[in-house]
Design an enzyme around this catalytic site. Sequence first.
Site, short mmCIF file in Angstrom:
data_model
loop_
_atom_site.label_atom_id
_atom_site.label_comp_id
_atom_site.label_asym_id
_atom_site.label_seq_id
_atom_site.Cartn_x
_atom_site.Cartn_y
_atom_site.Cartn_z
CB CYS A 28 53.82 87.09 -2.78
SG CYS A 28 52.54 86.42 -1.72
CG HIS A 76 47.87 60.57 2.74
ND1 HIS A 76 47.18 61.30 3.68
CD2 HIS A 76 48.83 59.92 3.43
CE1 HIS A 76 47.70 61.12 4.87
NE2 HIS A 76 48.70 60.27 4.75
CG HIS A 111 50.03 63.66 5.18
ND1 HIS A 111 49.48 63.88 6.43
CD2 HIS A 111 51.09 62.85 5.40
CE1 HIS A 111 50.17 63.22 7.34
NE2 HIS A 111 51.16 62.59 6.74
CG ASP A 163 54.86 89.76 -4.92
OD1 ASP A 163 55.84 89.44 -4.20
OD2 ASP A 163 53.77 90.13 -4.44
CB THR A 173 51.49 87.15 3.17
OG1 THR A 173 50.66 87.02 2.01
CG2 THR A 173 51.45 88.56 3.72
#
Length: 144
Positions: free
Chosen positions: A64, A133, A97, A7, A66
């Site tokens: 973005c 995993h 993992h 963004d 955060t």
Amino acid sequence: MIALGCDHGGYSLKVEVIKYLEEHQLAYKDFGCYDTSSVDYPEYAKKVAHSVADGECEKGILICGTGIGISIAANKVKGIRAALCHDCFSAKATREHNDANILAMGARVIGPGLALEIVDIFLNTPFSNDQRHVRRIAQIEDEE
């Protein structure tokens, strides 16, 4: 091929990631955005996530402000395991993992130097194929 999306808050860091990919001769597809004009991150998260889920691209990178919103949006797409990483250990662990197929980062959280280290680790760390995993990923996929 690497799918890229961001963004307005992640645009400047996406430009740095593109430079990294070009320097390492890695093919990519840029799904936008293409400047710092305000946009809605879910649009770009969905484009990148669908390109990875559909097999058009092998992995994706989303950015973005955060990294939180764009990773949440990407994880709504079946088959996507987007991981928000702001440190090298998490980038390595999520590939080994979780077989994460999209890296999410926050441009307002980390600088470009660390971000490019994280990109490098994410793109170059293979999934371990350890049965623990594999079993856990299957349990996640059961919820899709």
